[in-house]
Design a protein around this motif. Structure first.
Motif, PDB file in Angstrom:
ATOM      1  N   VAL A 160       0.834  -1.205   0.000  1.00 47.84           N
ATOM      2  CA  VAL A 160       0.000   0.000   0.000  1.00 47.84           C
ATOM      3  C   VAL A 160       0.868   1.255   0.000  1.00 47.84           C
ATOM      4  CG1 VAL A 160      -1.812   1.223   1.269  1.00 47.84           C
ATOM      5  CG2 VAL A 160      -1.709  -1.261   1.365  1.00 47.84           C
ATOM      6  N   CYS A 161       0.476   2.225  -0.787  1.00 50.37           N
ATOM      7  CA  CYS A 161       1.193   3.505  -0.844  1.00 50.37           C
ATOM      8  C   CYS A 161       1.021   4.272   0.468  1.00 50.37           C
ATOM      9  CB  CYS A 161       0.644   4.332  -2.006  1.00 50.37           C
ATOM     10  SG  CYS A 161       1.490   5.901  -2.211  1.00 50.37           S
ATOM     11  N   THR A 162       2.115   4.857   0.972  1.00 52.58           N
ATOM     12  CA  THR A 162       2.022   5.632   2.224  1.00 52.58           C
ATOM     13  C   THR A 162       1.573   7.069   1.979  1.00 52.58           C
ATOM     14  OG1 THR A 162       4.344   6.244   2.050  1.00 52.58           O
ATOM     15  CG2 THR A 162       3.830   4.318   3.421  1.00 52.58           C
ATOM     16  N   ALA A 165      -2.638  10.923  -0.327  1.00 52.28           N
ATOM     17  CA  ALA A 165      -3.324  11.455  -1.513  1.00 52.28           C
ATOM     18  C   ALA A 165      -3.410  10.396  -2.606  1.00 52.28           C
ATOM     19  CB  ALA A 165      -2.576  12.685  -2.026  1.00 52.28           C
ATOM     20  N   CYS A 166      -2.527   9.417  -2.563  1.00 54.07           N
ATOM     21  CA  CYS A 166      -2.538   8.360  -3.577  1.00 54.07           C
ATOM     22  C   CYS A 166      -3.235   7.118  -3.007  1.00 54.07           C
ATOM     23  CB  CYS A 166      -1.103   8.029  -3.992  1.00 54.07           C
ATOM     24  SG  CYS A 166      -0.972   6.563  -5.024  1.00 54.07           S
ATOM     25  N   GLY A 167      -2.649   6.502  -2.001  1.00 55.52           N
ATOM     26  CA  GLY A 167      -3.285   5.370  -1.321  1.00 55.52           C
ATOM     27  C   GLY A 167      -3.394   4.106  -2.157  1.00 55.52           C
ATOM     28  N   HIS A 168      -2.676   4.036  -3.267  1.00 55.54           N
ATOM     29  CA  HIS A 168      -2.772   2.877  -4.165  1.00 55.54           C
ATOM     30  C   HIS A 168      -2.445   1.566  -3.422  1.00 55.54           C
ATOM     31  CE1 HIS A 168      -2.643   0.543  -7.787  1.00 55.54           C
ATOM     32  NE2 HIS A 168      -1.381   0.220  -7.610  1.00 55.54           N
ATOM     33  N   ARG A 169      -3.312   0.556  -3.656  1.00 55.73           N
ATOM     34  CA  ARG A 169      -3.130  -0.755  -3.015  1.00 55.73           C
ATOM     35  C   ARG A 169      -2.978  -1.809  -4.092  1.00 55.73           C
ATOM     36  NH1 ARG A 169      -4.574  -3.233   1.836  1.00 55.73           N
ATOM     37  NH2 ARG A 169      -5.044  -1.178   2.653  1.00 55.73           N
ATOM     38  N   ARG A 204       8.243   0.535  -3.513  1.00 56.65           N
ATOM     39  CA  ARG A 204       7.690   1.855  -3.845  1.00 56.65           C
ATOM     40  C   ARG A 204       6.342   1.674  -4.519  1.00 56.65           C
ATOM     41  NH1 ARG A 204      11.173   5.265  -1.280  1.00 56.65           N
ATOM     42  NH2 ARG A 204      10.073   6.916  -2.386  1.00 56.65           N
ATOM     43  N   CYS A 205       5.532   2.702  -4.416  1.00 57.75           N
ATOM     44  CA  CYS A 205       4.215   2.682  -5.062  1.00 57.75           C
ATOM     45  C   CYS A 205       4.397   2.662  -6.591  1.00 57.75           C
ATOM     46  CB  CYS A 205       3.438   3.923  -4.642  1.00 57.75           C
ATOM     47  SG  CYS A 205       1.877   4.113  -5.504  1.00 57.75           S
ATOM     48  N   SER A 206       3.653   1.773  -7.259  1.00 58.55           N
ATOM     49  CA  SER A 206       3.804   1.672  -8.713  1.00 58.55           C
ATOM     50  C   SER A 206       3.124   2.843  -9.427  1.00 58.55           C
ATOM     51  CB  SER A 206       3.246   0.343  -9.216  1.00 58.55           C
ATOM     52  OG  SER A 206       1.865   0.287  -8.942  1.00 58.55           O
ATOM     53  N   LYS A 207       2.292   3.602  -8.697  1.00 60.76           N
ATOM     54  CA  LYS A 207       1.605   4.746  -9.318  1.00 60.76           C
ATOM     55  C   LYS A 207       2.383   6.046  -9.122  1.00 60.76           C
ATOM     56  CE  LYS A 207      -2.429   3.384 -11.028  1.00 60.76           C
ATOM     57  NZ  LYS A 207      -3.464   2.631 -10.334  1.00 60.76           N
ATOM     58  N   CYS A 208       2.822   6.316  -7.852  1.00 65.43           N
ATOM     59  CA  CYS A 208       3.397   7.643  -7.567  1.00 65.43           C
ATOM     60  C   CYS A 208       4.823   7.572  -7.019  1.00 65.43           C
ATOM     61  CB  CYS A 208       2.498   8.412  -6.609  1.00 65.43           C
ATOM     62  SG  CYS A 208       2.625   7.859  -4.898  1.00 65.43           S
ATOM     63  N   ASP A 209       5.354   6.374  -6.881  1.00 65.80           N
ATOM     64  CA  ASP A 209       6.735   6.160  -6.450  1.00 65.80           C
ATOM     65  C   ASP A 209       7.021   6.557  -4.991  1.00 65.80           C
ATOM     66  OD1 ASP A 209       9.187   4.974  -7.189  1.00 65.80           O
ATOM     67  OD2 ASP A 209      10.122   6.970  -7.258  1.00 65.80           O
TER      68      ASP A 209
END
Ligand code: OAD
Ligand code: ZN
Length: 298
Positions: A160-162, A165-169, A204-209
């Motif tokens: 999960v993104c920390t 604002a993104c929160g991508h899981r 790292r988050c695959s959407k926002c790094d």
């Protein structure tokens, strides 16, 4: 007053009769359910929290202070869970969650498995049953069955993104979860010295790094599905408690709530556990042996 009027019953035929007449059944599971699959428990013999400080590994504060150490711990647990197979306890609960199978033991009943485990083995058990019994696959993949498994403490394989604002899981079973963590499971499995890994080299988050974190519920965080679980607990007429020390809330309170409303409680645990003297049934022993028997699935 006789002995039996005091303590919980250990009578299996009596439990089978209770199961048969129950209409809204829940199971509350803990680490002991996965012990026979080689997943360490937390507080039992060889438990993780006997060797390590839980507050230094399973809190948002610990992750904020030392993401490298916390990721190494979850990498170790991911690798263990990836290599593990469901045991007969998982398989029995998974079978029991299939309505057409459950009809024989508890006609007209509903069932939900509320598990504190993050290892994914209960879902793996369902998948193995679907593979072995293609005639059950559609039923197993239906929402009735899939949504009846509530992983209230999250899942080891969610990343999960920390960045709020993104929160991508993301569901991610990569081994290792990122190259820098390769081999670091030995910090926990063999007490090897702990390397310091730079934050940029952690998952790292695959959407926002942004830095990503394990998708589990840490101490101080809110468990998942609480509204749904509260409803299930308030309606349950039988609560099956499996392999949990019953020390971590809210899960530890569910059996008590069911009993308070007139429902029955059956505890399956290797040893005595918190509050088990209040249970209606107590089956001491390995859950992978007692549970398949009790659910009529062996
Ligand atoms: P615990 O480690 O506290 O308890 C495991 C229980 O399983 C003990 O009561 C053991 O006696 C029992 N046990 C061990 N082997 C067994 C077997 N083969 N069959 C049946 N019982 C067996 O684990 P949990 O109660 O799951 O949360 O712990 C609850 C939560 O505390 C976890 O979800 C985790 C932990 O810290 C977080 O990290 C937030
Ligand atoms: Zn992100």
């Amino acid at each position: 007053m006789s002995e039996e009027e005091h303590g919980p019953s250990t009578d299996m035929p009596s439990f089978t009769a209770t199961l048969k007449s129950s209409k809204r059944i829940i199971a509350v599971a803990g680490a002991g359910l996965s012990a026979a699959s080689g997943i360490p428990t937390f507080r039992g013999a060889g438990g993780l929290w006997r060797r390590y400080d839980a507050m230094g590994l399973a809190t948002p504060e610990a992750f904020h202070a030392k993401p490298s150490r916390v990721w190494q711990f979850y990498h170790y647990r991911r690798e263990k869970a990836l290599a593990a197979q469901p045991n007969p306890g998982h398989l029995a609960l998974a079978m029991f969650s299939i309505p057409s199978i459950r009809q024989k033991m508890a006609p007209g009943s509903s069932f939900s498995l509320i598990t504190q485990n993050v290892d994914g083995l209960s879902r793996k058990a369902l998948e193995q049953i679907a593979d072995a019994h293609p005639e059950l696959a559609d039923e197993i993949h239906s929402p009735v069955v899939q949504d009846s498994m509530l992983e209230m403490h999250g899942r080891l394989f969610d990343v999960v993104c920390t960045n709020r604002a993104c929160g991508h899981r993301e569901y991610n079973t990569n081994s290792p979860v990122c190259p820098a963590l390769a081999g670091t499971e030995k910090v926990f499995s063999e007490n090897e010295p702990e390397p310091r890994i730079d934050e940029e080299d952690l998952p790292r988050c695959s959407k926002c790094d942004s830095l990503a974190r394990p998708g589990v519920v840490w101490f101080g965080e809110t468990p998942w599905y609480l509204d749904k679980i509260d409803r299930l607990v308030s309606e349950a007429d039988l609560c099956i408690v499996v392999g949990t020390s019953s020390t971590v809330y809210p899960a530890a309170g569910y059996a008590y709530e069911v009993q308070e409303r007139g429902g029955k409680v059956a505890v399956f645990n290797l040893d005595r556990s918190e509050g088990d003297q209040e249970a209606d049934y107590l089956f001491l022993g390995p859950a992978e042996v007692t549970l398949p028997k009790a659910l009529g699935l062996q």
